[in-house]
Design a protein around this motif. Structure first.
Motif, mmCIF file in Angstrom:
data_model
loop_
_atom_site.group_PDB
_atom_site.id
_atom_site.type_symbol
_atom_site.label_atom_id
_atom_site.label_comp_id
_atom_site.label_asym_id
_atom_site.label_seq_id
_atom_site.Cartn_x
_atom_site.Cartn_y
_atom_site.Cartn_z
ATOM 1 N N GLU A 157 62.778 22.827 49.662
ATOM 2 C CA GLU A 157 62.347 24.021 50.569
ATOM 3 C C GLU A 157 63.107 25.595 49.592
ATOM 4 O OE1 GLU A 157 60.160 24.481 53.035
ATOM 5 O OE2 GLU A 157 59.998 21.962 52.467
ATOM 6 N N VAL A 158 64.145 25.484 49.136
ATOM 7 C CA VAL A 158 64.757 27.055 48.378
ATOM 8 C C VAL A 158 64.200 27.383 47.505
ATOM 9 C CG1 VAL A 158 67.132 27.405 47.715
ATOM 10 C CG2 VAL A 158 66.767 26.666 50.005
ATOM 11 N N LEU A 159 63.916 25.880 46.269
ATOM 12 C CA LEU A 159 63.144 26.263 45.148
ATOM 13 C C LEU A 159 62.379 25.300 44.757
ATOM 14 C CD1 LEU A 159 66.806 25.503 44.130
ATOM 15 C CD2 LEU A 159 65.499 27.658 43.553
ATOM 16 N N ASP A 160 61.164 26.066 43.921
ATOM 17 C CA ASP A 160 60.260 25.244 44.024
ATOM 18 C C ASP A 160 59.632 24.883 42.733
ATOM 19 O OD1 ASP A 160 57.479 24.245 44.252
ATOM 20 O OD2 ASP A 160 56.425 25.935 44.329
ATOM 21 N N PHE A 169 73.189 14.224 53.220
ATOM 22 C CA PHE A 169 72.376 14.139 51.693
ATOM 23 C C PHE A 169 70.859 14.013 52.095
ATOM 24 C CE2 PHE A 169 71.979 9.652 52.552
ATOM 25 C CZ PHE A 169 70.740 9.031 51.200
ATOM 26 N N VAL A 170 70.418 13.961 52.993
ATOM 27 C CA VAL A 170 68.910 14.248 53.327
ATOM 28 C C VAL A 170 68.467 14.795 52.997
ATOM 29 C CG1 VAL A 170 67.016 12.968 54.683
ATOM 30 C CG2 VAL A 170 68.435 11.602 53.606
ATOM 31 N N LEU A 171 69.097 15.835 54.419
ATOM 32 C CA LEU A 171 68.919 16.986 54.693
ATOM 33 C C LEU A 171 69.042 18.465 53.278
ATOM 34 C CD1 LEU A 171 68.885 19.547 57.207
ATOM 35 C CD2 LEU A 171 71.473 18.866 56.953
ATOM 36 N N ILE A 172 70.119 18.027 52.696
ATOM 37 C CA ILE A 172 70.550 19.243 51.624
ATOM 38 C C ILE A 172 69.167 18.654 50.632
ATOM 39 C CG2 ILE A 172 72.165 18.961 49.533
ATOM 40 C CD1 ILE A 172 73.120 19.908 51.578
ATOM 41 N N TYR A 173 69.080 17.806 50.372
ATOM 42 C CA TYR A 173 67.485 17.345 49.761
ATOM 43 C C TYR A 173 66.519 18.371 50.157
ATOM 44 C CZ TYR A 173 69.231 14.845 46.190
ATOM 45 O OH TYR A 173 70.064 14.084 44.942
ATOM 46 N N GLU A 174 65.915 18.205 51.457
ATOM 47 C CA GLU A 174 65.661 18.033 52.281
ATOM 48 C C GLU A 174 65.302 20.280 52.177
ATOM 49 O OE1 GLU A 174 62.126 18.966 56.569
ATOM 50 O OE2 GLU A 174 64.306 17.918 56.043
ATOM 51 N N LEU A 175 66.538 20.925 51.693
ATOM 52 C CA LEU A 175 66.614 22.239 51.719
ATOM 53 C C LEU A 175 66.372 22.808 50.577
ATOM 54 C CD1 LEU A 175 70.187 22.639 54.183
ATOM 55 C CD2 LEU A 175 67.620 23.855 54.465
ATOM 56 N N LEU A 176 67.046 21.348 49.382
ATOM 57 C CA LEU A 176 67.041 22.221 47.872
ATOM 58 C C LEU A 176 64.879 21.907 47.929
ATOM 59 C CD1 LEU A 176 69.907 20.196 45.951
ATOM 60 C CD2 LEU A 176 69.367 23.115 46.595
#
Length: 177
Positions: free
Chosen positions: A117-120, A108-115
């Protein structure tokens, strides 16, 4: 222009919830799940990929029995939402190795980091796995789906079909500076 992006389990539990614009009420994920269940109970067909309920537009895809949903007050094109969610689910699979409830909960930490970076602020930015490697610093927690999966290099010359379920390895040695 997305307000929220969330991932729901088949039971309706919220696994991941990212609020980008803070313009929707807190119970939006439950509202979506109730609408989908109401649709499935009254009709024999699955609900459409774009649903408008109480002035909120939901666009969703279903991958491995998970609902990946974006919600907004704005009138967005359903094909835009589906394309965005498809790319996000592909990123989750690339980084986690396999897209299921367990791998998302473990990473979940990786998923939130991806989100992040992907959406601003709800607008898509970078959707390429290769470009994101230099911005994502958390390493994935691998989920083992079968006991023979960890022994695939033991003398065999080819990789099994489960090799596609391995997460990408983010290491500083492989980065080009």
């Amino acid at each position: 222009m997305l307000s929220k992006l969330f991932v729901l389990s088949p039971r309706g539990d919220t696994i991941v919830l990212r609020d980008y614009r803070h313009d929707l009420p807190a119970g939006v994920a439950e509202l979506f799940y109730k609408e989908v269940k109401r649709w499935q109970d009254t009709r024999d067909t699955p609900p459409p990929p774009a649903i408008n309920c109480e002035g909120i537009q939901f666009v969703y895809i279903r991958r491995n029995s998970l609902y990946i949903v974006c919600a907004t007050k704005f009138n967005i094109s359903p094909s835009y939402g589906i394309e965005l969610l498809t790319r996000v689910s592909n990123l989750f699979k690339d980084y986690c190795g396999i897209l299921n409830e367990e791998s998302i909960r473990l990473n979940f930490v990786l998923i939130y980091e991806l989100l992040d970076e992907v959406l601003d602020f709800g607008y898509p930015q970078v959707m390429s796995t290769e470009v994101l490697k230099s911005y994502v610093h958390n390493s994935p927690v691998e989920t083992v789906s079968s006991p023979t999966e960890s022994t695939f290099l033991g003398g065999r010359r080819t990789l099994p079909s489960t090799a596609a379920n391995k997460p990408i390895a983010v290491s500083l040695d492989n980065m080009v500076i």
